[in-house]
Design an enzyme around this catalytic site. Structure first.
Site, PDB file in Angstrom:
ATOM      1  N   CYS A  82       0.691  -1.229  -0.018  1.00  0.00           N
ATOM      2  CA  CYS A  82      -0.089  -0.037   0.121  1.00  0.00           C
ATOM      3  C   CYS A  82       0.874   1.412   0.102  1.00  0.00           C
ATOM      4  CB  CYS A  82      -0.853  -0.073   1.181  1.00  0.00           C
ATOM      5  SG  CYS A  82      -2.143  -1.453   1.373  1.00  0.00           S
TER       6      CYS A  82
ATOM      7  N   SER B 136     -11.139   1.233   5.387  1.00  0.00           N
ATOM      8  CA  SER B 136     -10.976   1.893   4.218  1.00  0.00           C
ATOM      9  C   SER B 136     -11.693   0.864   3.208  1.00  0.00           C
ATOM     10  CB  SER B 136      -9.686   2.099   3.798  1.00  0.00           C
ATOM     11  OG  SER B 136      -9.041   1.286   3.706  1.00  0.00           O
TER      12      SER B 136
ATOM     13  N   HIS C 175      -9.314   4.063  -0.897  1.00  0.00           N
ATOM     14  CA  HIS C 175      -7.872   3.695  -0.706  1.00  0.00           C
ATOM     15  C   HIS C 175      -7.324   2.511  -1.842  1.00  0.00           C
ATOM     16  CE1 HIS C 175      -4.165   2.239   0.788  1.00  0.00           C
ATOM     17  NE2 HIS C 175      -4.702   1.204   1.720  1.00  0.00           N
TER      18      HIS C 175
HETATM   19  N1  COA Z   1     -17.042   2.264   4.724  1.00  0.00           N
HETATM   20  C1  COA Z   1     -18.307   2.670   4.634  1.00  0.00           C
HETATM   21  N2  COA Z   1     -18.948   1.981   3.660  1.00  0.00           N
HETATM   22  C2  COA Z   1     -18.317   0.849   2.922  1.00  0.00           C
HETATM   23  C3  COA Z   1     -17.108   0.415   3.087  1.00  0.00           C
HETATM   24  C4  COA Z   1     -16.249   1.346   4.057  1.00  0.00           C
HETATM   25  N3  COA Z   1     -15.113   0.820   4.119  1.00  0.00           N
HETATM   26  N4  COA Z   1     -17.148  -0.440   2.191  1.00  0.00           N
HETATM   27  C5  COA Z   1     -18.149  -0.677   1.756  1.00  0.00           C
HETATM   28  N5  COA Z   1     -19.049  -0.030   2.086  1.00  0.00           N
HETATM   29  C6  COA Z   1     -20.342  -0.080   1.628  1.00  0.00           C
HETATM   30  C7  COA Z   1     -20.742   0.092   0.204  1.00  0.00           C
HETATM   31  O1  COA Z   1     -20.804   1.440  -0.047  1.00  0.00           O
HETATM   32  C8  COA Z   1     -21.878  -0.611   0.026  1.00  0.00           C
HETATM   33  O2  COA Z   1     -22.905   0.136   0.288  1.00  0.00           O
HETATM   34  P1  COA Z   1     -24.339   0.125  -0.188  1.00  0.00           P
HETATM   35  O3  COA Z   1     -25.060  -1.278  -0.029  1.00  0.00           O
HETATM   36  O4  COA Z   1     -25.248   1.196   0.327  1.00  0.00           O
HETATM   37  O5  COA Z   1     -24.185   0.358  -1.627  1.00  0.00           O
HETATM   38  C9  COA Z   1     -21.839  -1.653   1.159  1.00  0.00           C
HETATM   39  O6  COA Z   1     -20.998  -1.367   2.248  1.00  0.00           O
HETATM   40  C10 COA Z   1     -21.490  -3.165   0.744  1.00  0.00           C
HETATM   41  O7  COA Z   1     -20.258  -2.874  -0.132  1.00  0.00           O
HETATM   42  P2  COA Z   1     -19.398  -3.921  -0.601  1.00  0.00           P
HETATM   43  O8  COA Z   1     -18.230  -3.523  -1.620  1.00  0.00           O
HETATM   44  O9  COA Z   1     -20.370  -5.067  -0.985  1.00  0.00           O
HETATM   45  O10 COA Z   1     -18.384  -4.366   0.481  1.00  0.00           O
HETATM   46  P3  COA Z   1     -17.647  -5.480   0.829  1.00  0.00           P
HETATM   47  O11 COA Z   1     -18.461  -6.407   2.001  1.00  0.00           O
HETATM   48  O12 COA Z   1     -17.630  -6.252  -0.411  1.00  0.00           O
HETATM   49  O13 COA Z   1     -16.288  -4.874   1.546  1.00  0.00           O
HETATM   50  C11 COA Z   1     -15.086  -4.539   3.472  1.00  0.00           C
HETATM   51  C12 COA Z   1     -16.188  -4.261   2.618  1.00  0.00           C
HETATM   52  C13 COA Z   1     -14.761  -3.580   4.476  1.00  0.00           C
HETATM   53  C14 COA Z   1     -14.782  -5.976   3.808  1.00  0.00           C
HETATM   54  C15 COA Z   1     -13.930  -4.324   2.316  1.00  0.00           C
HETATM   55  O14 COA Z   1     -13.946  -2.786   1.711  1.00  0.00           O
HETATM   56  C16 COA Z   1     -12.584  -4.375   2.781  1.00  0.00           C
HETATM   57  O15 COA Z   1     -11.870  -5.603   2.839  1.00  0.00           O
HETATM   58  N6  COA Z   1     -11.753  -3.347   3.133  1.00  0.00           N
HETATM   59  C17 COA Z   1     -10.238  -3.220   3.743  1.00  0.00           C
HETATM   60  C18 COA Z   1      -9.456  -3.263   2.562  1.00  0.00           C
HETATM   61  C19 COA Z   1      -7.866  -3.335   2.919  1.00  0.00           C
HETATM   62  O16 COA Z   1      -7.900  -4.114   3.859  1.00  0.00           O
HETATM   63  N7  COA Z   1      -7.161  -2.332   2.283  1.00  0.00           N
HETATM   64  C20 COA Z   1      -5.794  -2.514   2.597  1.00  0.00           C
HETATM   65  C21 COA Z   1      -5.366  -1.723   3.771  1.00  0.00           C
HETATM   66  S1  COA Z   1      -3.684  -1.835   4.189  1.00  0.00           S
END
Ligand code: COA
Length: 382
Positions: free
Chosen positions: A83, A207, A330
């Protein structure tokens, strides 16, 4: 090192962008930065990216993107530091221009994550950990950060809900950033009822997975005066153990502290001179540890700074001024360049509704892995 100036910046909106390919996203940001700089094509191109090989089945980004933007025959390569790839590429371009080897360079950060199913992206993200000691056992990146957060809560006596201030601030600022992934304000109540991702990390601690590209044009001659002039005051990097189990004290981000210490020394300033800090708030726990490691508060006091609103635009140290990783988004390998673009806009006085007032120095810190490879840059208004 010669003085290096930021002559141009560009960024695409961070979102799920299924209409554009990886190279189209990178090209859009690159051409915006080239147009902003008004200096023609750069001599060299440096690209920060983490996962194009797994998520997009595409390597050779150097040649791919130089060709796509019409920078034919220019030298061009990509750099990976998880990252932290964006800031790693920026530092490489800076060393090339600062040493006099090149007179100008374009640094592009790009990541396209949402074309792949979430389980594949989760598997790609964990390649930033130690495969033999962490990833191969099935741990995800969210889980590694959850371990850190749990330990932090145990050490300092905080509850999970005490971390809400970071996300509330990030979402409030992102409302004003047209390029941000989210434009909704959130409240303490929203934070407390957010779904759990990996205990104690909830959805509003994390994120999002998203697509985006940002670019910066640097040069060794002072730009034409279209914008207020911004130069690079410091660039420093440091590493730590890649697996968190090998850290003597996992509650300290050694590489954050060390790269910040070197950066403050290069710029000849201290934390109190920093008017804006784009930190790496991939998770709330990283926001807390970054504030502490960079000298903005004592160990264990990060959540208090956020709860007492000292991180707001008019606070002691404004952070995530355009939404941060939490709410701007991110797109991992692009993030370091988004941060530097945002600090540049702040120092130029072009940050709109979230403009900070004290804008002589701005700092951006980009974290690769769970704190294992960290890049700190300080920019200065000339
Ligand atoms: N904050 C707020 N809302 C979020 C969000 C977040 N981080 N991530 C997703 N959403 C919302 C979406 O907008 C969507 O909303 P809607 O239903 O109103 O349209 C809903 O949650 C589902 O989104 P989706 O894309 O299907 O989420 P997901 O379940 O596939 O993934 C996480 C959510 C948190 C698991 C994923 O974003 C993740 O793994 N994040 C961490 C990434 C990471 O590790 N990055 C590296 C860091 S160093």
């Amino acid at each position: 090192m010669e003085k290096v100036y930021i002559a141009g910046v560009g960024q695409t909106p961070v979102r799920e962008n299924w209409e554009k390919s990886l190279k189209e996203l990178a090209g859009d940001a690159a051409l915006m930065a080239i147009e902003d700089a008004e200096l023609g094509y750069p001599e060299g191109i440096f690209i920060g990216n983490m996962m194009s090989g797994t998520a997009n089945k595409q390597l050779q980004l150097g040649a791919l993107i130089a060709d796509w933007i019409g920078a034919h025959h220019k030298e061009s390569l990509s750099i990976e530091a998880a990252c932290g790839s964006g800031a790693a590429a920026f530092r490489a371009g800076l060393m090339a221009v600062g040493s006099g080897e090149l007179s100008s360079a374009l640094i592009i950060g790009v990541e396209k994550m949402t074309d792949s199913p979430i389980n594949e992206i989760t598997a790609s993200l964990v390649t930033a950990s130690d495969a033999e000691l962490e990833g191969d056992f099935g741990v995800s990146f969210v889980a590694l950060n959850a371990l850190l957060m749990r330990r932090y809560m145990y050490e300092y006596g905080w509850e999970a809900r005490d971390f809400s201030g970071f996300s509330i601030n990030a979402h409030a600022n992102a409302v004003h950033n047209p390029n941000a992934r989210f434009h909704n304000k959130i409240s303490t109540a929203d934070f407390e009822r957010a779904g759990m991702v990996c205990d104690p990390i909830n959805l509003l601690d994390a994120s999002p997975v998203c697509d985006g590209a940002a670019a910066i044009f640097i040069t060794n001659s002072r730009p034409n005066g279209k914008h207020r002039s911004v130069s690079v005051a410091a660039s420093a990097a440091a590493t730590d153990t890649i697996s968190i189990q090998h850290r003597a004290n996992p509650m300290q981000l050694f590489a954050a502290r060390e790269s910040a210490r070197k950066a403050y020394a290069q710029a000849g300033i201290s934390p109190k001179d920093i008017g804006v800090f784009e930190y790496h708030d991939a998770f709330s726990i990283m926001a807390a540890l970054a504030l502490e490691s960079c000298g903005f508060c004592e160990p264990g006091q990060g959540p208090r700074m956020a709860l007492e609103e000292k991180i707001k635009i008019d606070g002691e140290i404004p952070v995530a001024t355009m939404g941060g990783l939490k709410a701007r988004g991110h797109p991992v390998g692009a993030t370091g360049i988004y941060q530097l673009v945002e600090v540049t806009l702040q120092l130029r006085g072009e940050a709109g509704a979230t403009q900070v007032q004290r804008n002589r120095y701005g700092m951006a810190q980009n974290i690769g892995g769970s704190g294992s490879n960290i890049f700190t840059h300080i920019l200065r208004q000339e």
